[in-house]
Design a protein around this motif. Structure first.
Motif: not given
Length: 250
Positions: A16-33
């Motif tokens: 979760r923390a990594t997904a949030i960090k990557l979104s802040e860095m400008g990435y589009r996110l695919i999240i799987a869980a």
């Protein structure tokens, strides 16, 4: 167009923390869980800053991984960053008292799940000659500790796979980084002790453990380096932990 990152095990802890960090860095996110309710909550949060594709997925299910991640919509197919975060520990007993169901759960998630996801995503990275794969290992993949047996074995496998992947993908310019944390206060111990909150809390008593945000920062740091640099292996400890066995607690 913003680059795309995929994070497995995205709904808690390091994921979760990594997904949030990557979104802040400008990435589009695919999240799987696995947990759809948490996945929906995280998607709502991330959608405030970036585009998000959420996939309810258990990485142990090879067919489901192949169908979902192996056939992503065209606009989501060019994954540049893969964070193989899904993983767990189950049980903490000597090998003779271990539960084979726990063993299967750890091996199927930590080893086979990582392989299934990588198989779905890595060919595209190799064909585009661009990408960065992060495998979440552990200090348990470097040093075995008492009663850790099968969990340690699964993370030793991640260590070996990370080295092998680095070699295999070298001709294609795809980076592979293994992150090996020590004690991180997430749901890790709660899962290990099958929901026993008291036992889980005791793991982090007397010192300051790492947090999911700390590991997300390490991933962000490796991603921020120049293209000619690849961090192969990163071992990250709390200040109060020397290795898999030695802690200074007050």
């Amino acid at each position: 167009m913003k680059p795309i990152a995929l994070v497995t095990g995205a709904t808690s802890g390091i994921g979760r923390a990594t997904a949030i960090k990557l979104s802040e860095m400008g990435y589009r996110l695919i999240i799987a869980a696995r947990r759809e309710d948490r996945l929906n909550d995280l998607k709502a949060l991330l959608s405030k800053t970036t585009e998000v594709l959420s996939i309810t997925l258990d990485v142990r299910d090879r067919k489901a991984v192949e169908e979902s991640l192996g056939h992503l919509p065209e606009e989501w197919a060019a994954v540049e960053v893969l964070v193989n975060n899904a993983g767990l520990a189950a049980g903490l007993e000597p090998i003779q008292d271990g539960d084979p169901d726990d063993w299967d759960r750890m091996i199927d998630t930590n080893v086979k799940g990582l392989l299934y996801v990588t198989k779905a995503i890595a060919p595209g990275m190799c064909s585009r000659k661009k990408g960065h794969i992060f495998n979440l290992g552990s200090i348990a993949g470097k040093q075995v500790y008492a009663n850790g047996n099968v969990y340690c074995a699964s993370k030793h496998a991640v260590n070996a796979l990370s080295q092998g992947m680095r070699i295999d993908m070298l001709p294609y310019g795809v980076k592979v980084t293994q992150i090996c944390p020590g004690a991180v206060e997430t749901e890790f111990s709660l899962v290990r002790f099958h929901g026993d909150q008291h036992k889980a809390d005791n793991v982090y008593t007397g010192y300051e453990p790492l947090t999911g945000n700390d590991i997300a920062d390490c991933i962000a740091s490796a991603l921020s380096l120049p293209q000619n640099i690849c961090i192969n292996d990163m071992v990250v400890m709390p200040k109060s932990q020397a290795n898999s066995m030695y802690f200074y607690k007050q």
